[in-house]
Design an enzyme around this catalytic site. Structure first.
Site, PDB file in Angstrom:
ATOM      1  N   GLY A  50       2.866 -10.000  -9.047  1.00  0.00           N
ATOM      2  CA  GLY A  50       1.787  -8.532  -8.918  1.00  0.00           C
ATOM      3  C   GLY A  50       0.965  -8.455  -8.097  1.00  0.00           C
ATOM      4  O   GLY A  50       1.390  -7.618  -6.931  1.00  0.00           O
ATOM      5  N   SER A  78       9.571  -7.590 -17.997  1.00  0.00           N
ATOM      6  CA  SER A  78       8.746  -7.396 -17.561  1.00  0.00           C
ATOM      7  C   SER A  78       8.180  -7.058 -15.920  1.00  0.00           C
ATOM      8  O   SER A  78       6.448  -6.522 -16.289  1.00  0.00           O
ATOM      9  CB  SER A  78       7.800  -8.241 -18.569  1.00  0.00           C
ATOM     10  OG  SER A  78       6.992  -9.462 -18.679  1.00  0.00           O
ATOM     11  N   ASN A  79       8.707  -8.495 -15.488  1.00  0.00           N
ATOM     12  CA  ASN A  79       7.866  -8.228 -14.058  1.00  0.00           C
ATOM     13  C   ASN A  79       7.949  -6.406 -13.585  1.00  0.00           C
ATOM     14  O   ASN A  79       7.315  -6.654 -12.260  1.00  0.00           O
ATOM     15  CB  ASN A  79       8.498  -8.929 -12.852  1.00  0.00           C
ATOM     16  CG  ASN A  79       8.395 -10.646 -13.899  1.00  0.00           C
ATOM     17  OD1 ASN A  79       9.398 -10.896 -13.301  1.00  0.00           O
ATOM     18  ND2 ASN A  79       7.655 -10.979 -14.258  1.00  0.00           N
ATOM     19  N   LEU A  80       9.386  -6.112 -13.519  1.00  0.00           N
ATOM     20  CA  LEU A  80       9.036  -4.097 -12.916  1.00  0.00           C
ATOM     21  C   LEU A  80       8.790  -3.513 -13.091  1.00  0.00           C
ATOM     22  O   LEU A  80       7.887  -2.732 -12.018  1.00  0.00           O
ATOM     23  CB  LEU A  80      11.110  -4.076 -12.966  1.00  0.00           C
ATOM     24  CG  LEU A  80      11.372  -5.785 -13.095  1.00  0.00           C
ATOM     25  CD1 LEU A  80      12.688  -4.768 -13.152  1.00  0.00           C
ATOM     26  CD2 LEU A  80      12.032  -5.728 -11.682  1.00  0.00           C
ATOM     27  N   GLN A  81       7.068  -3.320 -14.038  1.00  0.00           N
ATOM     28  CA  GLN A  81       6.439  -2.901 -13.535  1.00  0.00           C
ATOM     29  C   GLN A  81       5.499  -2.651 -12.782  1.00  0.00           C
ATOM     30  O   GLN A  81       4.751  -2.047 -12.592  1.00  0.00           O
ATOM     31  CB  GLN A  81       5.482  -2.840 -15.260  1.00  0.00           C
ATOM     32  CG  GLN A  81       4.345  -2.591 -15.577  1.00  0.00           C
ATOM     33  CD  GLN A  81       3.405  -3.173 -15.866  1.00  0.00           C
ATOM     34  OE1 GLN A  81       3.377  -3.776 -15.431  1.00  0.00           O
ATOM     35  NE2 GLN A  81       1.912  -2.795 -16.150  1.00  0.00           N
ATOM     36  N   ARG A  82       5.455  -3.384 -12.038  1.00  0.00           N
ATOM     37  CA  ARG A  82       4.504  -3.975 -11.154  1.00  0.00           C
ATOM     38  C   ARG A  82       4.579  -4.956 -10.451  1.00  0.00           C
ATOM     39  O   ARG A  82       4.339  -4.635  -8.901  1.00  0.00           O
ATOM     40  CB  ARG A  82       3.077  -4.459 -11.495  1.00  0.00           C
ATOM     41  CG  ARG A  82       3.727  -5.992 -12.242  1.00  0.00           C
ATOM     42  CD  ARG A  82       2.533  -6.386 -13.621  1.00  0.00           C
ATOM     43  NE  ARG A  82       2.912  -7.838 -13.845  1.00  0.00           N
ATOM     44  CZ  ARG A  82       3.408  -8.165 -14.079  1.00  0.00           C
ATOM     45  NH1 ARG A  82       3.965  -7.187 -14.813  1.00  0.00           N
ATOM     46  NH2 ARG A  82       3.871  -9.078 -14.754  1.00  0.00           N
ATOM     47  N   ASN A 140      -3.655 -17.758 -11.697  1.00  0.00           N
ATOM     48  CA  ASN A 140      -4.459 -18.891 -12.837  1.00  0.00           C
ATOM     49  C   ASN A 140      -5.224 -19.906 -12.181  1.00  0.00           C
ATOM     50  O   ASN A 140      -5.085 -20.254 -11.190  1.00  0.00           O
ATOM     51  CB  ASN A 140      -2.523 -19.842 -14.076  1.00  0.00           C
ATOM     52  CG  ASN A 140      -2.200 -20.978 -12.082  1.00  0.00           C
ATOM     53  OD1 ASN A 140      -3.260 -22.049 -12.349  1.00  0.00           O
ATOM     54  ND2 ASN A 140      -1.635 -20.408 -11.788  1.00  0.00           N
ATOM     55  N   CYS A 206      -3.196 -12.203 -17.017  1.00  0.00           N
ATOM     56  CA  CYS A 206      -2.656 -10.797 -17.017  1.00  0.00           C
ATOM     57  C   CYS A 206      -1.891 -10.811 -18.320  1.00  0.00           C
ATOM     58  O   CYS A 206      -1.059  -9.662 -19.412  1.00  0.00           O
ATOM     59  CB  CYS A 206      -1.963 -10.318 -15.735  1.00  0.00           C
ATOM     60  SG  CYS A 206      -3.642 -10.444 -14.926  1.00  0.00           S
ATOM     61  N   CYS A 366       0.605 -16.834 -31.923  1.00  0.00           N
ATOM     62  CA  CYS A 366      -0.300 -15.732 -31.306  1.00  0.00           C
ATOM     63  C   CYS A 366       0.878 -16.129 -31.051  1.00  0.00           C
ATOM     64  O   CYS A 366       2.790 -15.882 -30.556  1.00  0.00           O
ATOM     65  CB  CYS A 366      -1.554 -16.468 -30.410  1.00  0.00           C
ATOM     66  SG  CYS A 366      -1.068 -17.957 -29.602  1.00  0.00           S
TER      67      CYS A 366
END
Length: 408
Positions: A50, A78-82, A140, A206, A366
């Site tokens: 990100g 899911s990385n491509l959003q940001r 992290n 995140c 979870c």
């Protein structure tokens, strides 16, 4: 505070470089000399995610001569959003290689060094050596403290950034710096700002809490702005200051951060004199959660078998999802009920569970297994001795059992 330029200027700029960087060259504070300093600079970016995505692209566009990329992960959808340095065709590729190729499109005049490996105590000092500046895009706490300590021992300044949902922070750490007049800057390190990591599970990542995609660009570009200022010696970098950004209110504010004389690393009597066990220092999960999970963790394959037995009537148990409602809407394990982890921590969940002496087992899950282990510790303390949780959580379930559901 004003600092001298971090990097000496290169001997010259080529005609192609003059054309490319002309908008820098006509800025009096940058000019030919500043651009030559950028050309001569060696900057390591930790992470091509990100924050690393916009940072790498703008460092390359600015003409930083040598850019290192320290990244071991692969590109996921899911990385491509940001993570704008990667594209659809890069899914499954090493992020470091994808980022390298994108940089070549942005500016083929820069040299890219790929460190396609996870940073750890064995390699971090060797990777850092030779770079003038580090841009930290890690996500992290264990890696952040390791980066801070290694940079301090090597005397390398670094620019730090952090993002979560709609909020971002940025600062620059250079505890060994001297001011333009030659005096000591008395600048803090990351440990001066955060002497101890937060308790395990207190601050979601995140991946658990989410992040507004464009926030990465806001903070990543600030990191590059600070890097350029430090390399060229213009302006006043965020050394000794913490910049806080709220994207919802569109507000910026700065807090002064002073050097802590009692800092374990850069203080008057340091107790951290070498690299330490950062995973143990930060703790992935609390000691109570680790104890509760020991011998009480099942796999998703075992859970699938248990669910079939429940359907057949030969077994009875309550399957509880301890994530948040918005995560529940994305995917879930069939047959579960939703009771967020916070309800376990405040005690309200106990009224929604079978009684301890009911004989009905409670099974928790979870996203990945951390939050369910924390909730399991609460149940163990309340007398639910046979309660268990699912290692790997819903991520493992989607990957191994039900790929028809979306991952996140």
């Amino acid at each position: 505070m004003s600092f001298p330029p971090l990097v000496e200027p290169a001997d010259e700029l080529t005609i192609d470089e003059v054309r490319r960087y002309s908008r820098h060259l006509i800025i009096p504070d940058v000019g030919m000399t500043g651009q030559k300093r950028l050309k001569n600079a060696k900057v390591l970016v930790i992470g091509a995610g990100g924050l690393g995505s916009p940072a790498l692209m703008y460092l390359a566009a600015a003409g930083v001569g040598t850019i290192g990329i320290a990244e071991f992960d692969e590109v996921d959808e899911s990385n491509l959003q940001r993570q704008i340095i990667h594209g659809q065709s890069d899914i499954g590729r090493p992020k470091a290689e994808s980022a390298r190729d994108s940089i070549a499109e942005v500016n083929p005049l820069v040299t890219v060094i790929v460190h396609n490996e996870r940073l750890d105590n064995d390699n971090v000092m060797g990777i850092f050596e030779g770079y003038d500046l580090i841009v930290d895009g890690t996500d992290n706490f264990a890696t952040r403290y390791m980066v801070n300590d290694a940079a301090f021992f090597l005397g390398i300044p670094y620019v730090w950034g952090s993002i979560y949902r709609f909020d971002g922070q940025a600062s620059a750490f250079w505890p060994t710096a001297t001011l333009a007049d030659g005096s000591s800057a008395e600048a803090p390190c990351y440990r001066c700002l955060y002497p101890e990591p937060p308790p395990p599970g207190m601050v979601p990542s995140c991946a658990e809490g989410g992040v507004l995609g464009v926030l990465c660009a806001s903070i990543g570009s600030i990191q590059v702005n600070e890097a350029i200022k430090m390399i060229t010696g213009v302006g006043e970098p965020l050394v000794g200051q913490l910049m806080i950004y709220d994207a919802l209110e569109m507000s910026y504010r700065k807090l002064k951060v002073r050097k802590d004389p009692n800092c374990a690393l850069c203080g008057e009597n340091p107790t951290v004199t070498g690299l330490i066990d950062y995973d143990a220092f930060c703790g992935a999960i609390s000691e109570e959660a680790a104890d509760a999970a020991a011998g009480h963790t099942i796999s998703v394959v075992q859970l699938e078998h248990m669910l079939k037995e429940r359907e057949e009537g030969s077994r009875d148990f309550l399957l509880v999802d301890v994530r948040e409602p918005n995560e529940w809407e994305i995917n879930r394990i069939p047959g579960a009920v939703l009771i967020p982890k916070g309800e376990f921590l405040n005690g309200n969940a106990l009224s929604e569970l079978p009684s301890v002496d009911s004989g009905r087992q409670v099974v928790l899950y979870c996203k990945g297994g951390v939050r369910s282990a924390e909730a399991l510790a609460v149940l163990k303390g309340a007398g639910y001795d046979d309660a268990i949780h699912v290692g790997g959580g819903v991520v493992a379930w989607v990957n191994q059992i039900d790929p028809s559901q979306p991952a996140y």
